[in-house]
Design a protein around this motif. Structure first.
Motif, PDB file in Angstrom:
ATOM      1  N   SER A 379     -14.609  -4.841   7.204  1.00 12.11           N
ATOM      2  CA  SER A 379     -13.492  -5.448   6.203  1.00 12.11           C
ATOM      3  C   SER A 379     -13.292  -4.130   5.398  1.00 12.11           C
ATOM      4  O   SER A 379     -14.044  -3.319   5.306  1.00 12.11           O
ATOM      5  N   TYR A 380     -12.212  -4.093   4.861  1.00 16.73           N
ATOM      6  CA  TYR A 380     -11.604  -3.003   4.261  1.00 16.73           C
ATOM      7  C   TYR A 380     -10.778  -3.602   3.111  1.00 16.73           C
ATOM      8  O   TYR A 380      -9.982  -4.690   3.214  1.00 16.73           O
ATOM      9  N   ILE A 381     -10.567  -2.755   2.153  1.00 13.27           N
ATOM     10  CA  ILE A 381      -9.732  -2.963   0.892  1.00 13.27           C
ATOM     11  C   ILE A 381      -8.932  -1.824   1.067  1.00 13.27           C
ATOM     12  O   ILE A 381      -9.278  -0.731   1.068  1.00 13.27           O
ATOM     13  N   PHE A 382      -7.294  -1.986   1.007  1.00  4.87           N
ATOM     14  CA  PHE A 382      -6.241  -1.125   0.815  1.00  4.87           C
ATOM     15  C   PHE A 382      -5.978  -1.130  -0.370  1.00  4.87           C
ATOM     16  O   PHE A 382      -5.653  -2.171  -1.141  1.00  4.87           O
ATOM     17  N   GLU A 383      -5.963  -0.140  -1.141  1.00  5.44           N
ATOM     18  CA  GLU A 383      -5.391   0.338  -2.285  1.00  5.44           C
ATOM     19  C   GLU A 383      -4.117   0.738  -2.313  1.00  5.44           C
ATOM     20  O   GLU A 383      -3.757   1.969  -1.909  1.00  5.44           O
ATOM     21  N   LEU A 384      -2.904   0.065  -2.409  1.00  8.13           N
ATOM     22  CA  LEU A 384      -1.492   0.224  -2.158  1.00  8.13           C
ATOM     23  C   LEU A 384      -0.868   0.861  -3.462  1.00  8.13           C
ATOM     24  O   LEU A 384      -0.945   0.293  -4.425  1.00  8.13           O
ATOM     25  N   ARG A 385      -0.362   2.119  -3.595  1.00 10.69           N
ATOM     26  CA  ARG A 385       0.267   2.852  -4.758  1.00 10.69           C
ATOM     27  C   ARG A 385       1.540   3.233  -4.763  1.00 10.69           C
ATOM     28  O   ARG A 385       1.828   4.242  -3.572  1.00 10.69           O
ATOM     29  N   ASN A 386       2.612   2.509  -5.253  1.00 13.50           N
ATOM     30  CA  ASN A 386       3.919   2.988  -5.034  1.00 13.50           C
ATOM     31  C   ASN A 386       4.288   4.012  -6.084  1.00 13.50           C
ATOM     32  O   ASN A 386       4.177   3.898  -7.292  1.00 13.50           O
ATOM     33  N   MET A 387       4.566   5.233  -5.564  1.00 10.90           N
ATOM     34  CA  MET A 387       4.793   6.384  -6.596  1.00 10.90           C
ATOM     35  C   MET A 387       6.114   6.501  -6.945  1.00 10.90           C
ATOM     36  O   MET A 387       6.752   7.696  -7.388  1.00 10.90           O
ATOM     37  N   ALA A 388       7.300   5.579  -6.478  1.00 11.86           N
ATOM     38  CA  ALA A 388       8.502   5.698  -6.845  1.00 11.86           C
ATOM     39  C   ALA A 388       9.132   4.494  -7.552  1.00 11.86           C
ATOM     40  O   ALA A 388       8.448   3.615  -7.752  1.00 11.86           O
ATOM     41  N   GLN A 389      10.363   4.603  -7.849  1.00 14.73           N
ATOM     42  CA  GLN A 389      11.086   3.408  -8.581  1.00 14.73           C
ATOM     43  C   GLN A 389      11.960   2.830  -7.632  1.00 14.73           C
ATOM     44  O   GLN A 389      12.342   1.793  -8.211  1.00 14.73           O
ATOM     45  N   TYR A 390      11.516   2.815  -6.211  1.00 18.49           N
ATOM     46  CA  TYR A 390      12.318   1.747  -5.638  1.00 18.49           C
ATOM     47  C   TYR A 390      11.260   0.782  -4.921  1.00 18.49           C
ATOM     48  O   TYR A 390      10.145   1.184  -4.444  1.00 18.49           O
ATOM     49  N   GLN A 391      11.535  -0.359  -4.376  1.00 13.80           N
ATOM     50  CA  GLN A 391      10.514  -1.276  -3.882  1.00 13.80           C
ATOM     51  C   GLN A 391      10.385  -0.778  -2.407  1.00 13.80           C
ATOM     52  O   GLN A 391      11.295  -0.457  -1.766  1.00 13.80           O
ATOM     53  N   HIS A 392       9.097  -1.297  -1.948  1.00 15.00           N
ATOM     54  CA  HIS A 392       8.756  -1.154  -0.484  1.00 15.00           C
ATOM     55  C   HIS A 392       7.923  -2.401   0.122  1.00 15.00           C
ATOM     56  O   HIS A 392       6.997  -2.787  -0.447  1.00 15.00           O
ATOM     57  N   PRO A 393       8.600  -3.100   1.062  1.00 19.79           N
ATOM     58  CA  PRO A 393       7.922  -4.158   1.686  1.00 19.79           C
ATOM     59  C   PRO A 393       7.202  -3.766   2.646  1.00 19.79           C
ATOM     60  O   PRO A 393       7.688  -3.275   3.658  1.00 19.79           O
ATOM     61  N   ILE A 394       5.681  -3.599   2.251  1.00 27.39           N
ATOM     62  CA  ILE A 394       4.772  -2.750   3.242  1.00 27.39           C
ATOM     63  C   ILE A 394       4.198  -3.990   4.365  1.00 27.39           C
ATOM     64  O   ILE A 394       3.911  -5.016   4.086  1.00 27.39           O
ATOM     65  N   HIS A 395       4.514  -3.610   5.617  1.00 24.14           N
ATOM     66  CA  HIS A 395       4.443  -4.264   6.664  1.00 24.14           C
ATOM     67  C   HIS A 395       3.256  -3.750   7.557  1.00 24.14           C
ATOM     68  O   HIS A 395       3.175  -2.424   7.891  1.00 24.14           O
ATOM     69  N   LEU A 396       2.417  -4.670   7.960  1.00 18.79           N
ATOM     70  CA  LEU A 396       1.272  -4.026   8.974  1.00 18.79           C
ATOM     71  C   LEU A 396       1.284  -4.789  10.232  1.00 18.79           C
ATOM     72  O   LEU A 396       1.432  -6.173  10.353  1.00 18.79           O
ATOM     73  N   HIS A 397       1.368  -4.301  11.458  1.00 18.44           N
ATOM     74  CA  HIS A 397       1.518  -4.785  12.680  1.00 18.44           C
ATOM     75  C   HIS A 397      -0.041  -5.355  12.943  1.00 18.44           C
ATOM     76  O   HIS A 397      -0.901  -4.837  12.469  1.00 18.44           O
ATOM     77  N   GLY A 398      -0.033  -6.336  13.844  1.00 19.28           N
ATOM     78  CA  GLY A 398      -1.293  -6.665  14.620  1.00 19.28           C
ATOM     79  C   GLY A 398      -2.337  -7.448  13.985  1.00 19.28           C
ATOM     80  O   GLY A 398      -3.124  -8.121  14.220  1.00 19.28           O
ATOM     81  N   MET A 399      -2.195  -7.433  12.599  1.00 19.03           N
ATOM     82  CA  MET A 399      -3.188  -8.119  11.853  1.00 19.03           C
ATOM     83  C   MET A 399      -2.704  -8.857  10.563  1.00 19.03           C
ATOM     84  O   MET A 399      -1.552  -8.258  10.108  1.00 19.03           O
ATOM     85  N   SER A 400      -3.337  -9.735   9.909  1.00 15.60           N
ATOM     86  CA  SER A 400      -2.918 -10.090   8.599  1.00 15.60           C
ATOM     87  C   SER A 400      -3.836  -9.745   7.503  1.00 15.60           C
ATOM     88  O   SER A 400      -5.097  -9.379   7.926  1.00 15.60           O
ATOM     89  N   PHE A 401      -3.516  -9.651   6.179  1.00 19.00           N
ATOM     90  CA  PHE A 401      -4.209  -9.046   5.282  1.00 19.00           C
ATOM     91  C   PHE A 401      -4.019 -10.026   4.038  1.00 19.00           C
ATOM     92  O   PHE A 401      -3.198 -10.892   3.967  1.00 19.00           O
ATOM     93  N   LYS A 402      -5.200 -10.073   3.073  1.00 21.79           N
ATOM     94  CA  LYS A 402      -5.293 -10.885   1.993  1.00 21.79           C
ATOM     95  C   LYS A 402      -4.629 -10.112   0.840  1.00 21.79           C
ATOM     96  O   LYS A 402      -5.220  -9.072   0.396  1.00 21.79           O
ATOM     97  N   VAL A 403      -3.668 -10.446   0.059  1.00 16.99           N
ATOM     98  CA  VAL A 403      -3.482  -9.958  -1.329  1.00 16.99           C
ATOM     99  C   VAL A 403      -4.296 -10.365  -2.268  1.00 16.99           C
ATOM    100  O   VAL A 403      -4.396 -11.584  -2.359  1.00 16.99           O
TER     101      VAL A 403
END
Length: 461
Positions: A379-403
């Motif tokens: 199991s892993y936790i990803f900390e996602l940090r957007n360093m910009a003022q624009y939106q990013h729909p972040i997509h991962l192939h092959g696996m589902s993740f829990k927000v």
């Protein structure tokens, strides 16, 4: 990673997948050995569309349609699709949101060679999850998706869902002018910002359509954002509407509320209680009308139970991450450089990066240097940090993740494959690394992806 042209051409009996080490596979394709088979022949070819009345647009289409033919399969069954390339360019098919073997993921030089004009490729895999998914190329994506190579993949629940009526709605803006001619699918100045927008909105390839729905009935609306760039602020004023699933994964039914932000690649399943005959509702993107939903008397006797809210959809069999023992990894999504600096000496444009690394779409070996290596089953936790003022729909192939959480808004935890990371937002997601391979991890604003905002994540023993 090496492939031979013979691996593109199917025709041998049986299916065998043999690991070759980190991220590599050889495979032979034929009919599935077990389970039910849903067979489709999906041809990609040029097609003139009348997107603008009185004018022809030189689109590219799947199955003679743009968006493409709707594919349907039942949860747990095999899907077998022969993709035939009648385009003037090489292509592939990526099955967005489907948890499948790497060999079927459709990423050139990672899971397969590009399918050349005149060739075909057999995709076959079992579908573990029910929900609303879609398919598209993963090569020269801004042009190929922009010209119309997108299509819905609907995975029906194993047992009846309780919905009697449903409609699939593919949301897409087209990069065309007043005469229906294509403009640029990606402009440097826009790619370095929010992404290059199209000018003409459409639902299922039609601008501002009127859609007739059965009065007094509950209709499942499967809305798929198959756009290159645009995030839709979906709203249905004066409607009785509930959210039933996000990105193919069921949630506890709850009101849609004022609006829902649906980024590129994302999907939402709504239950709409259609009002009385003659009533019209406006499906909107913010203040802009996308379609008119018109309540019409049913032409046939309505089925029993069609006017009642269905029960919650059954959960998909996604592994629950052990958050308490999970290892935490951090990913920063950053804007980098300037337009002049990044186009010097003819080098590929690079405006974005993840943890200081920009993906080079001209380098066929980028996936050989993954940004993270995960241990299979951990199991892993990803900390996602957007360093910009624009939106990013972040997509991962092959696996589902829990927000899990966000620093910008309250989160009711849910499983997904794409998360809309807002400007300057930090979010935490968790997953079980349960699918071996080298998987793409990227922004689904296509010209962000093509200018650096992509990486590979390797899962191995």
């Amino acid at each position: 990673m090496s492939f031979t042209r013979r691996q593109i051409l199917a025709g041998l009996v049986g299916l065998s997948v043999v690991g070759l080490g980190a991220g590599g596979v050889r495979y032979w394709l034929g009919r599935p050995r077990a389970g039910n088979s849903h067979d489709y022949e999906l041809i990609a070819a040029p097609l003139d569309l009348e997107l603008v009345p009185g004018h022809q647009t030189p689109a590219w289409a799947y199955g003679g349609r743009a968006p493409g033919q709707e594919l349907r399969v039942r949860q747990g069954d095999w899907l077998r699709v022969r993709f035939i390339n009648h385009l003037p360019v090489s292509s592939t098919i990526h099955w967005h949101g489907i948890r499948l073997p790497l060999a079927m993921d459709g990423v050139p030089y990672v899971s397969q060679l590009p399918v050349l004009p005149g060739e075909y490729f057999d995709y076959q895999f079992q579908v573990p999850d029910a929900g609303s998914f879609w398919y598209h190329p993963h090569i020269t994506s801004s042009e190929q998706l922009g010209r119309g190579l997108v299509g819905p993949l609907i995975v029906e629940e194993r047992e009846p869902s309780g919905f009697v009526h449903e409609r699939t709605l593919c949301l897409k803006n087209w990069h065309v002018d007043e005469q229906g001619a294509f403009g640029a699918f990606s402009l440097p100045r826009e790619a370095a910002r929010g992404g290059t927008p199209g000018r003409l909105s459409s639902i299922n390839g039609v601008h501002a359509p009127t859609l007739d729905l059965p009065a007094g009935q509950v209709v499942r609306l499967r809305l798929l954002n198959v756009d290159n760039t645009l995030t839709y602020r979906l709203n249905l004023p004066d409607a009785e509407v509930q959210i039933y699933a996000l990105d193919g994964n069921p949630v506890a039914p709850r009101p849609l509320g004022k609006e829902y932000w649906l980024g590129p690649g994302m999907r939402i399943d709504l239950a709409l209680k259609v009002p009385a005959v003659g009533t019209e509702l406006s499906l909107r993107n913010g203040p802009v009308r996308l379609a008119t939903l018109r309540a019409q008397a049913a032409l046939e006797p309505v089925a029993a139970g069609g006017s009642e809210w269905p029960p919650a959809l059954p959960a998909n069999p996604v592994s629950e991450p052990d958050v308490a023992s999970a290892e935490t990894l951090r990913f920063s999504f950053e804007w980098v450089g300037s337009l002049s600096e990044n186009t010097a000496n003819g080098a590929p444009r690079s405006y974005w990066q993840i943890n200081g690394e920009a993906w080079d779409i001209s380098n066929k070996n980028c996936a050989d240097k993954p940004i993270a290596k995960l241990q299979l089953g951990k199991s892993y936790i990803f900390e996602l940090r957007n360093m910009a003022q624009y939106q990013h729909p972040i997509h991962l192939h092959g696996m589902s993740f829990k927000v899990l959480s966000s620093n910008r808004h309250q989160v009711i935890p849910y499983f997904t494959d794409t998360y809309l990371l807002g400007k300057n937002e930090s979010a935490r997601i968790a997953l079980v690394a349960d699918n071996p391979g080298s998987w793409m991890f990227h922004c689904h604003v296509i010209d962000h992806m093509e200018t650096g905002l992509m990486a590979a994540i390797e899962v191995a023993d």
